[in-house]
Each structure stands twice: as structure tokens, then as C-alpha cells.
Write a protein that holds these residues in place. Structure first.
Motif, PDB file in Angstrom:
ATOM      1  N   ASP A 195      19.360  -4.388 -14.184  1.00  0.00           N
ATOM      2  CA  ASP A 195      18.712  -5.498 -14.864  1.00  0.00           C
ATOM      3  C   ASP A 195      17.345  -5.666 -14.218  1.00  0.00           C
ATOM      4  N   LEU A 196      16.313  -5.775 -15.025  1.00  0.00           N
ATOM      5  CA  LEU A 196      14.947  -5.942 -14.526  1.00  0.00           C
ATOM      6  C   LEU A 196      14.394  -7.275 -15.018  1.00  0.00           C
ATOM      7  N   GLN A 197      13.927  -8.076 -14.077  1.00  0.00           N
ATOM      8  CA  GLN A 197      13.321  -9.368 -14.397  1.00  0.00           C
ATOM      9  C   GLN A 197      11.901  -9.384 -13.844  1.00  0.00           C
ATOM     10  N   VAL A 198      10.953  -9.802 -14.668  1.00  0.00           N
ATOM     11  CA  VAL A 198       9.551  -9.945 -14.251  1.00  0.00           C
ATOM     12  C   VAL A 198       9.110 -11.347 -14.637  1.00  0.00           C
ATOM     13  N   ASN A 199       8.616 -12.086 -13.654  1.00  0.00           N
ATOM     14  CA  ASN A 199       8.136 -13.447 -13.896  1.00  0.00           C
ATOM     15  C   ASN A 199       6.725 -13.586 -13.351  1.00  0.00           C
ATOM     16  N   VAL A 200       5.907 -14.306 -14.094  1.00  0.00           N
ATOM     17  CA  VAL A 200       4.548 -14.605 -13.642  1.00  0.00           C
ATOM     18  C   VAL A 200       4.548 -16.064 -13.200  1.00  0.00           C
ATOM     19  N   GLU A 201       4.168 -16.267 -11.941  1.00  0.00           N
ATOM     20  CA  GLU A 201       4.167 -17.603 -11.359  1.00  0.00           C
ATOM     21  C   GLU A 201       2.728 -18.058 -11.155  1.00  0.00           C
ATOM     22  N   GLY A 202       2.408 -19.221 -11.661  1.00  0.00           N
ATOM     23  CA  GLY A 202       1.074 -19.767 -11.470  1.00  0.00           C
ATOM     24  C   GLY A 202      -0.034 -18.947 -12.101  1.00  0.00           C
ATOM     25  N   GLY A 203       0.312 -18.092 -13.038  1.00  0.00           N
ATOM     26  CA  GLY A 203      -0.689 -17.322 -13.750  1.00  0.00           C
ATOM     27  C   GLY A 203      -1.171 -16.060 -13.056  1.00  0.00           C
ATOM     28  N   GLN A 204      -0.982 -15.968 -11.753  1.00  0.00           N
ATOM     29  CA  GLN A 204      -1.505 -14.812 -11.023  1.00  0.00           C
ATOM     30  C   GLN A 204      -0.470 -14.092 -10.165  1.00  0.00           C
ATOM     31  N   TRP A 205       0.599 -14.734  -9.795  1.00  0.00           N
ATOM     32  CA  TRP A 205       1.578 -14.149  -8.879  1.00  0.00           C
ATOM     33  C   TRP A 205       2.716 -13.561  -9.684  1.00  0.00           C
ATOM     34  N   HIS A 206       3.057 -12.295  -9.430  1.00  0.00           N
ATOM     35  CA  HIS A 206       4.096 -11.603 -10.185  1.00  0.00           C
ATOM     36  C   HIS A 206       5.317 -11.386  -9.303  1.00  0.00           C
ATOM     37  N   ALA A 207       6.455 -11.860  -9.768  1.00  0.00           N
ATOM     38  CA  ALA A 207       7.723 -11.664  -9.063  1.00  0.00           C
ATOM     39  C   ALA A 207       8.568 -10.684  -9.874  1.00  0.00           C
ATOM     40  N   VAL A 208       9.017  -9.625  -9.219  1.00  0.00           N
ATOM     41  CA  VAL A 208       9.811  -8.584  -9.867  1.00  0.00           C
ATOM     42  C   VAL A 208      11.143  -8.471  -9.144  1.00  0.00           C
ATOM     43  N   LEU A 213      13.197  -6.298  -4.601  1.00  0.00           N
ATOM     44  CA  LEU A 213      12.386  -7.474  -4.869  1.00  0.00           C
ATOM     45  C   LEU A 213      10.946  -7.268  -4.442  1.00  0.00           C
ATOM     46  N   ALA A 214      10.028  -7.837  -5.203  1.00  0.00           N
ATOM     47  CA  ALA A 214       8.614  -7.853  -4.819  1.00  0.00           C
ATOM     48  C   ALA A 214       7.963  -9.068  -5.451  1.00  0.00           C
ATOM     49  N   SER A 215       7.059  -9.658  -4.710  1.00  0.00           N
ATOM     50  CA  SER A 215       6.263 -10.768  -5.221  1.00  0.00           C
ATOM     51  C   SER A 215       4.836 -10.521  -4.751  1.00  0.00           C
ATOM     52  N   THR A 216       3.955 -10.269  -5.693  1.00  0.00           N
ATOM     53  CA  THR A 216       2.596  -9.840  -5.352  1.00  0.00           C
ATOM     54  C   THR A 216       1.562 -10.493  -6.259  1.00  0.00           C
ATOM     55  N   PRO A 217       0.308 -10.454  -5.835  1.00  0.00           N
ATOM     56  CA  PRO A 217      -0.768 -10.868  -6.740  1.00  0.00           C
ATOM     57  C   PRO A 217      -0.828  -9.904  -7.932  1.00  0.00           C
ATOM     58  N   ALA A 218      -1.409 -10.361  -9.002  1.00  0.00           N
ATOM     59  CA  ALA A 218      -1.502  -9.560 -10.224  1.00  0.00           C
ATOM     60  C   ALA A 218      -2.122  -8.187  -9.985  1.00  0.00           C
ATOM     61  N   ASP A 247       1.381  -1.329  -9.240  1.00  0.00           N
ATOM     62  CA  ASP A 247       1.959  -0.554  -8.135  1.00  0.00           C
ATOM     63  C   ASP A 247       3.439  -0.873  -7.959  1.00  0.00           C
ATOM     64  N   VAL A 248       3.788  -2.152  -8.079  1.00  0.00           N
ATOM     65  CA  VAL A 248       5.191  -2.558  -7.983  1.00  0.00           C
ATOM     66  C   VAL A 248       5.995  -1.923  -9.111  1.00  0.00           C
ATOM     67  N   MET A 249       5.472  -1.979 -10.308  1.00  0.00           N
ATOM     68  CA  MET A 249       6.196  -1.420 -11.451  1.00  0.00           C
ATOM     69  C   MET A 249       6.338   0.096 -11.334  1.00  0.00           C
ATOM     70  N   ALA A 250       5.387   0.758 -10.697  1.00  0.00           N
ATOM     71  CA  ALA A 250       5.506   2.198 -10.440  1.00  0.00           C
ATOM     72  C   ALA A 250       6.670   2.463  -9.489  1.00  0.00           C
ATOM     73  N   GLU A 251       6.853   1.593  -8.498  1.00  0.00           N
ATOM     74  CA  GLU A 251       7.990   1.753  -7.585  1.00  0.00           C
ATOM     75  C   GLU A 251       9.310   1.488  -8.310  1.00  0.00           C
ATOM     76  N   VAL A 252       9.334   0.478  -9.174  1.00  0.00           N
ATOM     77  CA  VAL A 252      10.529   0.222  -9.980  1.00  0.00           C
ATOM     78  C   VAL A 252      10.864   1.464 -10.797  1.00  0.00           C
ATOM     79  N   GLN A 253       9.860   2.063 -11.422  1.00  0.00           N
ATOM     80  CA  GLN A 253      10.086   3.269 -12.210  1.00  0.00           C
ATOM     81  C   GLN A 253      10.580   4.422 -11.341  1.00  0.00           C
ATOM     82  N   GLN A 254      10.067   4.523 -10.125  1.00  0.00           N
ATOM     83  CA  GLN A 254      10.519   5.560  -9.192  1.00  0.00           C
ATOM     84  C   GLN A 254      12.015   5.393  -8.895  1.00  0.00           C
ATOM     85  N   VAL A 255      12.458   4.173  -8.662  1.00  0.00           N
ATOM     86  CA  VAL A 255      13.869   3.910  -8.392  1.00  0.00           C
ATOM     87  C   VAL A 255      14.709   4.252  -9.627  1.00  0.00           C
TER      88      VAL A 255
END
Length: 101
Positions: A65-78, A23-28, A33-41
Motif C-alpha cells: 500500500d502506498l500513501q503520499v500526503n502533502v503537508e502544508g503545501g510543501q512537505w511530502h510524506a510518503v 517512510l520518508a518526509s521531505t521538502p517538495a 528522489d523519494v519516489m525513485a526509492e519507492v520504485q526501487q523497492v
């Protein structure tokens, strides 16, 4: 292998299926960087268990299963969810140590 953004949570059920949630929840600004870690896994999983991807309850070692959500337009939850056999989970924990009790 070090993960700087993804937090790992492992649990197992009565049938011996291990669920690994990364899990990761980060600013846009950090989403790439988060998606690079997902790809590494995922690259690790495909490299070490290339022919056993699919439903664990059908005898295969891992599924995802991979889920990506954008919260409030700027926060990305993976959320990357891996269903795993015991042997996959053991190898995964050796490659990506967590704080599992």
C-alpha cells in the motif's frame, strides 16, 4: 541496495506476517528522489517475488500500500507499507538492511 530517504521499520505479528514500513518526509524538492526509492523497492519485490503478490493471509508472499500526503503545501510524506511472509521479509532484509533489533 542503499536507501537515502526511506527509513525502514519492520515488525511481525503473532500470525507470522511481517509488516515493513518504508517512510520518508521531505521538502517538495526531494519528492522525486523519494519516489525513485519507492520504485526501487517495488521493482525489487516484483523481480524477486513476481507471482506471489497479494494477501499474505491467503498464502501469498507480499502485498503493498502506498500513501503520499502533502503537508502544508510543501512537505511530502510518503509511506510504503509491505505485508510480507517470513521468506519475503528475509530476502528483503538481505537486499535492504535495516537497524532492526
Amino acid at each position: 541496495m542503499n536507501l537515502n530517504y526511506l527509513t525502514l521499520d519492520l515488525s511481525d505479528d503473532a500470525d507470522g506476517v511481517v509488516t515493513i514500513e518504508a517512510l520518508a518526509s521531505t521538502p517538495a524538492a526531494h519528492h522525486a528522489d523519494v519516489m525513485a526509492e519507492v520504485q526501487q523497492v517495488l521493482d525489487w519485490a516484483w523481480r524477486h517475488f513476481p507471482h506471489t503478490h497479494g494477501p499474505v493471509d491467503e498464502g501469498l508472499d507480499w502485498d503493498h500500500d502506498l500513501q503520499v500526503n502533502v503537508e502544508g503545501g510543501q512537505w511530502h510524506a510518503v509511506t510504503l507499507t509491505l505485508s510480507a511472509s517470513a521468506r519475503f521479509a528475509e530476502a528483503f532484509e538481505a537486499a535492504f538492511p535495516s537497524d532492526r533489533d
